[in-house]
Design an enzyme around this catalytic site. Structure first.
Site, PDB file in Angstrom:
ATOM      1  N   GLY B 130     -19.498   9.978   0.827  1.00  0.00           N
ATOM      2  CA  GLY B 130     -18.992  11.111   0.057  1.00  0.00           C
ATOM      3  C   GLY B 130     -17.803  11.746   0.748  1.00  0.00           C
ATOM      4  O   GLY B 130     -17.967  12.636   1.588  1.00  0.00           O
ATOM      5  N   SER B 132     -13.934  11.762  -0.964  1.00  0.00           N
ATOM      6  CA  SER B 132     -13.004  12.342  -1.943  1.00  0.00           C
ATOM      7  C   SER B 132     -13.682  13.363  -2.853  1.00  0.00           C
ATOM      8  O   SER B 132     -14.866  13.238  -3.166  1.00  0.00           O
ATOM      9  CB  SER B 132     -12.422  11.239  -2.825  1.00  0.00           C
ATOM     10  OG  SER B 132     -11.640  10.370  -2.058  1.00  0.00           O
ATOM     11  N   GLU B 247     -13.855   1.023   9.282  1.00  0.00           N
ATOM     12  CA  GLU B 247     -13.772   0.288   8.023  1.00  0.00           C
ATOM     13  C   GLU B 247     -12.365  -0.211   7.739  1.00  0.00           C
ATOM     14  O   GLU B 247     -12.089  -0.716   6.677  1.00  0.00           O
ATOM     15  CB  GLU B 247     -14.275   1.167   6.864  1.00  0.00           C
ATOM     16  CG  GLU B 247     -13.450   2.427   6.633  1.00  0.00           C
ATOM     17  CD  GLU B 247     -13.626   2.992   5.222  1.00  0.00           C
ATOM     18  OE1 GLU B 247     -14.557   3.757   5.043  1.00  0.00           O
ATOM     19  OE2 GLU B 247     -12.823   2.650   4.335  1.00  0.00           O
ATOM     20  N   GLU B 365       0.574   4.621   1.956  1.00  0.00           N
ATOM     21  CA  GLU B 365       1.458   5.666   2.501  1.00  0.00           C
ATOM     22  C   GLU B 365       0.778   6.401   3.654  1.00  0.00           C
ATOM     23  O   GLU B 365       1.419   6.703   4.667  1.00  0.00           O
ATOM     24  CB  GLU B 365       1.839   6.651   1.385  1.00  0.00           C
ATOM     25  CG  GLU B 365       2.785   6.065   0.337  1.00  0.00           C
ATOM     26  CD  GLU B 365       2.134   5.003  -0.565  1.00  0.00           C
ATOM     27  OE1 GLU B 365       0.889   4.991  -0.700  1.00  0.00           O
ATOM     28  OE2 GLU B 365       2.871   4.172  -1.125  1.00  0.00           O
TER      29      GLU B 365
END
Lengths: 242, 378
Positions: B130, B132, B247, B365
């Site tokens: 959890g 975003s 990750e 980005e």
């Protein structure tokens, strides 16, 4: 890194830095003193007895300092007769390592330049557009370095046909992208004879074509992968390192 | 300047045996449909996960005390690269095995470890992340979901979004603001939230392929015991960003389109076109390089060295590669994307999902910004 290799790097690095791209024939004695031209000649024959990772170390440093003397070519020639396939393959490995070194040098030069050069009241390195280009450059330089290392390890294991093809092709593409970005972030100063960037980018251009350009190696590699077939690709790839 | 570690990777002696075991298991129980083999770490098959657990191929590096197998990091690496290269349906357990398990083992209290870890090692308990929220995407430090202390309990309110696998997961590790009025990276903590806790609700988000992988997750007065706090109160930002670097550089960051590359090779066996052969060569060169880079970072991680910058570089390069494959294949070969023909259908599927490759787990980005900082810019 083994102790001999660290020692080798510690000898070659300052010497190449001192000689640089302006070195002349009279400087050969300095390289001879360290036994560098005999790097890959067995100790029993009076050489240094280095392995391929040692060769990578020296070739990369020669690229990093844009060494003017053709030490690398002399070492390649000590290894295999010119005109043979072995010479061509080993030359491709050498150029991969030189490209890796020159990319790292051009990257360092570019980072230093954008941190110093001010426009619009701040260093160029504060602009995201410039940062993102240099991040791309760093990834390409990293890929070339890893490819060179992978090829050196494969040479130490024995048959390295696949790895040399893959590594030279990857380094060629990195050379092109890295040189493009180095010039772009340097602006006009990088386009002058006075500023040393072209010592690196000029070599990168040349080395990309030496001992097999992109088309040559992609054809070689493509043919060999297709010949082995789709189902063999992954098992072959992993078996080469296991 | 040398920005990337190039130490030799010391592949484990057990690698050939591990590969053979994974290949046999995938041949018997893996995904048959090549389209579903693409981008396989988003494809959940709980039965396949359970079989992996049974075979001792999950929680490989975890302590035996918690159902793990105490194998090395590189042995685990061998297993996951085999699963991904074969397009195995590893989505159900992927997050649990990759990060939630290691995170719980590193920071969790005994109660959390005993409750969740053994089930994850068996391939029966799955996890989601959890992070975003509707107004916190790349700007993660702006999360607003809150945890309020009430006696011996925490009360959670708020919403997470883009939560992959919330609907098949048993718990979530969430980044939550645990100090009212705190700003940015301060005052955040991580909590372990059972998905069946009263007040947790899940609403599917259907992606542009029609698949249901991610979700919105709502928390309405969700009451958690004090033991649900993971690690240290107020250290959530540091913990979550350390977790993210775990990750970043795995083989899933360059292998999502491997099945299409293999179909391209199969196509080239009967297509003499030189541009197709050149493309095979170029993509093979990239795959070989990326494998070395990803494994080098895994080796560095195994040595306990800081690998964050290199991991970010692998993700950026790997994502660009797996994203480019369907574009390049479409450009090189005449095909009807709507046909049932294998090459066309895998290409069509990957063209649709490839934009997500440079978004998930940190956008291109954001990654380039991290790399730039590592170079001494910013």
């Amino acid at each position: 890194m083994s102790d001999t290799r660290r020692m080798l790097a510690e000898m070659a690095d300052p010497l190449f830095a001192e000689l640089g791209f302006a070195s002349t024939d009279s400087d050969w004695s300095r390289l001879d003193e360290l036994g560098l031209p005999l790097l890959l000649v067995p100790e029993a024959d009076g050489g240094f007895g280095g392995d391929h990772v040692d060769a990578l170390t020296v070739f990369r440093l020669a690229g990093f300092h844009a060494l003017g003397l053709p030490l690398v070519d002399r070492i390649v020639a000590s290894r295999a007769e010119e005109g043979t396939e072995a010479h061509f393959h080993f030359g491709a490995f050498a150029r991969t390592a030189q490209i890796a070194g020159a990319l790292d040098a051009a990257l360092a030069m570019s980072v230093a330049y954008v941190n110093e050069r001010q426009q619009f009241g701040r260093p160029l390195g504060k602009f995201q557009a410039v940062q993102q280009e240099l991040a791309t450059f760093a990834c390409e330089a990293a890929a070339a370095n890893c490819a060179a290392m992978g090829a050196a390890e494969a040479l130490d294991r024995g048959d390295a046909g696949f790895e040399i093809a893959a590594a030279k092709l990857r380094a060629n593409r990195a050379a092109s992208e890295g040189a493009r970005i180095a010039h772009q972030v340097h602006g006009a100063i990088g386009f002058t004879q006075e500023y040393p960037l072209h010592q690196f980018t000029g070599r990168l251009r040349q080395w990309r074509s030496d001992f097999g350009g992109d088309a040559y190696w992609s054809k070689e590699l493509g043919e060999s992968v297709i010949e082995r077939g789709a189902d063999a690709f992954w098992p072959d790839l992993t078996a080469r390192t296991d | 300047m040398q920005t990337f570690v190039t130490e030799a990777v010391d592949w484990p002696e057990s690698a050939p045996e591990l590969r053979a075991r994974v290949r046999a298991l995938v041949a018997e129980h893996g995904e048959r449909d090549p389209v579903r083999r693409a981008n396989c770490w988003t494809k959940a098959d709980p039965e396949f996960s359970r079989r992996l657990g049974e075979a001792g191929l999950l929680g490989m590096t975890w302590p035996k005390e918690y159902g793990g197998h105490e194998r090395s990091q590189l042995e685990r690496y061998v297993v996951i690269e085999e699963l991904l290269a074969a397009g195995a349906p590893v989505g159900a357990h992927w997050i649990a095995d990759r990060q939630s398990g290691p995170l719980l083992l590193r920071l969790g209290n005994d109660e959390l470890k005993e409750r969740w870890v053994p089930g994850m090692a068996r391939g029966e308990v799955f996890a989601c992340i959890g992070l975003s929220e509707p107004n916190s995407g790349s700007d993660l430090a702006s999360v607003r979901t809150s945890a309020r202390r009430d006696g011996n309990e925490w009360v959670i309110n708020g919403q997470k979004v883009w939560t992959t696998g919330a609907h098949w997961s048993h718990f979530m590790i969430a980044l939550i603001r645990s100090e009212a009025g705190s700003e940015r990276q301060q005052g955040l903590s991580q909590f372990v939230i059972p998905m069946d806790a009263p007040g947790v609700s899940i609403k599917p988000i259907i992606d542009l392929t029609g698949a249901h992988e991610f979700n919105e997750v709502f928390f309405e007065d969700v009451r958690l015991p004090a033991s649900a706090l993971l690690g240290e109160e107020g250290q959530g930002w540091r913990q979550a960003t350390a977790e993210l670097s775990l990750e970043r550089s795995g083989p899933e960051r360059y292998l999502s389109s491997m099945v299409l590359f293999l179909e391209l090779v199969r196509h080239a066996e009967k297509d003499q076109e030189s541009s197709v052969r050149d493309l095979v060569g170029r993509l093979a060169s990239d795959a070989w390089t990326l494998r070395l880079m990803s494994a080098s970072v895994a080796a560095k991680l195994a040595r306990g060295e800081d690998h964050a910058l290199e991991a970010t570089m692998v993700k950026d390069l790997g994502n660009a590669y797996e994203q480019a494959i369907p574009e390049l294949v479409q450009g090189a070969i005449e095909m009807d994307l709507s046909s049932d023909e294998l090459l066309a259908s895998v290409t069509a599927y990957l063209l649709q999902v490839a934009p997500s490759f440079s978004l998930r787990g940190g956008t291109r980005e954001i990654l380039k910004g991290i790399i730039a900082r590592g170079l001494g810019l910013r």
